[in-house]
Design an enzyme around this catalytic site. Structure first.
Site, mmCIF file in Angstrom:
data_model
loop_
_atom_site.group_PDB
_atom_site.id
_atom_site.type_symbol
_atom_site.label_atom_id
_atom_site.label_comp_id
_atom_site.label_asym_id
_atom_site.label_seq_id
_atom_site.Cartn_x
_atom_site.Cartn_y
_atom_site.Cartn_z
ATOM 1 C CG ASP A 22 60.503 10.860 119.083
ATOM 2 O OD1 ASP A 22 59.565 12.460 119.508
ATOM 3 O OD2 ASP A 22 60.075 11.441 117.787
ATOM 4 C CG HIS A 46 54.620 16.952 114.761
ATOM 5 N ND1 HIS A 46 55.521 16.287 115.332
ATOM 6 C CD2 HIS A 46 54.850 18.179 115.226
ATOM 7 C CE1 HIS A 46 55.809 17.304 116.533
ATOM 8 N NE2 HIS A 46 55.606 18.131 116.991
#
EC number: 2.4.1.222
Length: 107
Positions: A22, A46
């Protein structure tokens, strides 16, 4: 996008920028094709500190993430299971949002 990312070029770009999937897609769209992406504050990576997501907003979020950074978990701060059982906090988060499941600690 096909001329830029087709024929294995997508993987090569991801390898070059050292981020997979992504992030590579976003890089191609925004930086190579110059098409601005829409920021959706309820999607989380993250790469951002999970501890800053407010517990009272958990039910409004679209995604959560986690990472082990510098020997410490980057996770949401949520009560529930002990950290040995649930180091990434997803079981605890699930039980906060859906406490009626039989495996959830009683509150």
């Amino acid at each position: 996008m096909l001329p830029i990312a087709g024929g294995g070029k997508f993987i090569s770009i991801g390898d070059k920028i050292r981020f997979p999937d992504d992030v590579t897609m976003g890089f191609i769209i925004e930086h190579l094709l110059k098409v601005p992406l829409t920021v959706v504050d309820n999607f989380h990576s993250h790469l951002e500190p999970m501890e800053f997501i407010r517990p009272d907003s958990y039910q409004d979020q679209v995604s959560f993430s986690y990472a082990l950074m510098k020997n410490q978990w980057n996770v949401v701060k949520v009560d529930g299971f002990d950290t040995k059982t649930d180091p990434k906090r997803f079981y605890s988060l699930h039980c906060k949002l859906f406490p009626y499941f039989s495996y959830c600690p009683h509150r």
